[in-house]
Scaffold this active site. Structure first.
Site, PDB file in Angstrom:
ATOM      1  N   GLU A   1       0.843  -1.193   0.000  1.00 47.03           N
ATOM      2  CA  GLU A   1       0.000   0.000   0.000  1.00 47.03           C
ATOM      3  C   GLU A   1       0.879   1.243   0.000  1.00 47.03           C
ATOM      4  OE1 GLU A   1       0.418   0.797   4.106  1.00 47.03           O
ATOM      5  OE2 GLU A   1       1.845  -0.200   2.773  1.00 47.03           O
TER       6      GLU A   1
ATOM      7  N   GLU B   1       4.160   1.442   1.799  1.00 41.82           N
ATOM      8  CA  GLU B   1       5.232   0.603   1.250  1.00 41.82           C
ATOM      9  C   GLU B   1       5.640  -0.546   2.159  1.00 41.82           C
ATOM     10  OE1 GLU B   1       7.857   2.848  -1.642  1.00 41.82           O
ATOM     11  OE2 GLU B   1       7.998   4.125   0.122  1.00 41.82           O
TER      12      GLU B   1
END
Length: 729
Positions: free
Chosen positions: A450, A453
């Protein structure tokens, strides 16, 4: 006979001279060899803290050099591209009577000033804690060549010697430089990058050494009362080198020139030409270039204009001058990054993220620099995009991936940007939009990472970007008569819009009334199954319903959900309960609970021990995101208050940070409640967020919300208490 004797005597004389010359040459060669500095390769190299107080570069393409400032000294200098750091530190050393050695970094108090509010012009004033001296340094770079100039004023209350200390780290590496004296200059080189340091006041006692073993500062500290460098080494090869020289004349202001080039001739020529041009003329040209750029941009309320101008210049300064449109995330390496800076494998934040570049491009578009936004999209599509239509997690400027994961919001954002900028031509559609949209259809909505990271799964922020990206791609397809593709994209977008709550909002959570968006449904599309997820960064395992963040606000900003959606409101109440902190500069939020990406409580940096451990601090940009949500709700006063808070988060140089310190307890003077930490400063995303919120407040709406997405999903009133808007047919 006489003629022959004269001829013979002349011959003997010539032979004697040649023999003498050869002997002297051999002696000099032997002396040069013996004057190679001992102690190779020196101590390990480490990048300086990322908490910069100023950065600068000229607003020209001819000058491919960038400088950064922190804690009274010059830190990284980038050349010839904005992803290649070439220095760790340039500062002065003062040696007083009796051999007392003081440095600007450790033995002075520091102040930085913006000396022209409409240019990246800064002055550092360092005053000795002992009260013995003051040094004022004003920085600029030559718009015509690759040179940083520093105008220096040295005031001492007693006789003292002034030395310049320069630690080159050429080619993103601190351990493989070679350095030497050439006439009146100090030169250093590694891998086709060369620096040349000159002074208008001249140098003497010039030496090259290895950090911590034979460098000039180490020698001065060992020299005692003599107050001089005892061993001046002409050369130091293949190591962590440091160059030190005494400034010959300090009674009047003088100028240092730090020039760069591919080789010593170019570096020296640049330094000499800039020095000859003169600091005043270079500074005038430098500042004129920034004045011209700002004159072309939007104006905002006077209260916000200085920070707005600085943010605009910072975004411009983070764009490369060879790879046009490539804006790096930050001219810094957070917390000094990694175990060492010995090898050229530490990218820090001087890399390109598709997501960050989208944030920058939408800010450029909002402030009136559409050409800059178009260059960003060109870079994304023509340099960074992969053959399968996706984008790397991040990359060097030439498009080579750095980290190896995939984040689907980074595939979707370029599609939104293309629609926003009106880039709907057939080439853009066929070569770039269609491959990216098809990739989303094949791989979404679940993402390998997401926007933070770290985790895979069903993320509300990622899904918001995917939905908006597909709707924008469908419109571009329609304009190119690709109606079948448009139908496929819209069907997927509608399906994901219908299910985003089912995939990412729990009804059995432990916060509030139990009904709210979670950070991410990690292992599958069920947010109620109590799956365990590790916090990361050395943290523990928690029920995925425990984790919350405000990423679901992307559903509102991108037009997928109404601002008055009941589930959004309930989730915000949870976010405020779990993540909000009231600082002296205003409310701020953690990105999610149990975050480990930040300094430890004792001030040690994240990953200090090589184990990627720490504690996440408050993120400045989240205040701007909250302001955009409040503006979408029509709460203008609340949105303006968020902008006021962001003003407070900026440091003396008006640099906005990635993270701010989250508590009154402080492990050191550099950690102040509500102010920036050693995280990336300035962070381009934070600067872009300030620009967007200020611009949107001027317009009374969120300019980057795609109208076509909002028209499809939020044109009808939200259900009374179901969460989610009607999905278009």
């Amino acid at each position: 006979m006489k003629t022959n004797l004269v001829r013979d005597a002349s011959s003997w004389c010539v032979l004697f001279i040649l023999a003498w010359a050869c002997g002297v040459g051999a002696a000099r060669a032997q002396g040069a060899a013996s004057n190679l500095a001992p102690g190779a390769p020196g101590a390990e190299a480490h990048w300086p803290s990322a908490g910069k107080q100023g950065v600068g570069t000229s607003n020209t393409l001819e000058s491919k050099v960038w400088f950064t400032l922190r804690a009274g000294v010059l830190t990284e200098v980038y050349y010839p591209t904005v992803d290649v750091a070439n220095s760790q530190e340039l500062q002065f050393v003062v040696v007083s009577a009796g051999g007392r050695v003081e440095t600007e970094s450790a033995d002075a108090t520091h102040r930085i000033e913006i000396i022209d509010p409409r240019a990246l012009s800064f002055r550092q004033t360092n005053t000795a804690k002992s009260g013995a001296w003051t040094i004022r340094k004003t920085y600029t770079s030559d718009p015509e060549r690759h040179t940083v100039l520093i105008n220096v004023q040295f005031e001492s209350r007693a006789p003292a010697a002034l030395y310049v200390y320069y630690d080159p780290s050429l080619h993103n590496s601190g351990l493989h430089d070679s350095a030497w004296v050439q006439g009146d200059a100090l030169l250093a080189s590694d891998a086709g990058k060369t620096s040349a340091l000159l002074s208008s006041a001249g140098f003497n006692e010039m030496t090259n050494g290895y950090l911590g073993t034979s460098d000039g500062l180490t020698q001065l500290r060992r020299a005692g009362a003599s107050g001089r460098i005892p061993n001046q080494h002409a050369r130091a090869a293949d190591g962590n080198v440091v160059q030190v020289a005494r400034v010959a004349r300090t009674g009047q202001p003088f100028t240092l020139a730090l020039g760069f080039g591919a080789g010593e001739e170019e570096a020296l020529a640049n330094a000499r030409a800039s020095l000859a041009k003169g600091f005043a003329r270079v500074r005038a040209d430098y500042e004129r270039g920034w004045h011209e750029y700002l004159a072309s941009l939007r104006r905002v309320e006077p209260k916000y204009q200085p920070q707005f101008d600085m943010a605009a210049m910072i975004l411009r300064a983070h764009e490369d001058k060879t790879y046009r449109g490539a804006n790096i995330a930050s001219l810094s390496v957070p917390w000094g990054g990694g175990a060492t800076a010995n090898e050229p494998n530490v990218g820090g934040y001087h890399l390109v993220w598709s997501r960050d570049l989208y944030q920058v491009a939408t800010a450029l578009h909002a402030l009136g620099d559409k050409a800059g936004a178009d260059r960003a999209l060109n870079y994304l599509f023509k340099v960074q995009q992969k053959a399968d239509g996706s984008f790397p997690q991040n990359s060097w400027l030439d498009g080579r991936p750095f980290w190896g994961s995939l984040q689907l919001d980074e595939v979707a954002y370029p599609l939104i940007l293309a629609y926003t900028l009106g880039r709907t031509d057939n080439e853009t559609w066929t070569k770039h939009v269609r491959p990216a949209a098809d990739f989303l259809i094949r791989t979404g909505p679940r993402t390998p990472q997401e926007r933070w990271e770290e985790k895979a799964g069903y993320s509300p922020s990622t899904i918001a970007a995917e939905i908006a990206g597909l709707v924008c791609a469908a419109e571009i397809a329609r304009r190119n008569d690709a109606h079948a593709s448009a139908a496929i994209y819209l069907a997927a977008a509608d399906e994901w819009a219908r299910n985003v709550e089912r995939w990412t909002a729990t009804s059995t959570g432990m916060h509030g009334d139990g009904n709210y968006y979670i950070r991410i449904a990690h292992t599958d599309d069920d947010p109620n199954d109590a799956d365990k997820m590790n916090a990361g960064n050395g943290g523990a395992d928690y029920d995925e319903r425990e984790y919350v963040d405000a990423g679901f606000l992307e559903l509102v900003r991108l037009g997928v959900r109404r601002a008055d959606d009941p589930l959004i409101a309930r989730s915000l109440a949870v976010v405020d309960k779990v993540l909000r902190v009231e600082t002296p500069n205003g409310a701020a939020w953690y990105r999610y609970n149990h975050d480990g990406y930040g300094e430890m409580d004792d001030g040690r940096p994240w990953n200090f021990d090589g184990k990627y451990t720490g504690k996440g601090r408050l993120w400045a940009l989240l205040s701007g995101e909250r302001g955009q949500y409040e503006l979408a709700r029509g709460e203008v006063a609340a949105a303006r208050l968020r902008l006021d808070h962001m003003l407070g988060f900026a440091n003396e140089g008006l640099m906005l940070p990635e993270q701010i310190w989250d508590r009154r307890e402080s492990p050191g003077a550099e950690f102040v409640f509500g102010e920036g930490t050693g995280s990336a400063t300035p962070l381009a995303w934070t600067m872009a967020q300030f620009i967007r919120l200020a611009s949107n407040l001027s317009e009374g709406r969120n300019l980057e919300t795609p109208d076509i997405v909002a028209a499809r999903y939020t044109s009808k009133p939200a259900p009374a208490d179901a969460g989610g808007a009607s999905v278009g047919e």
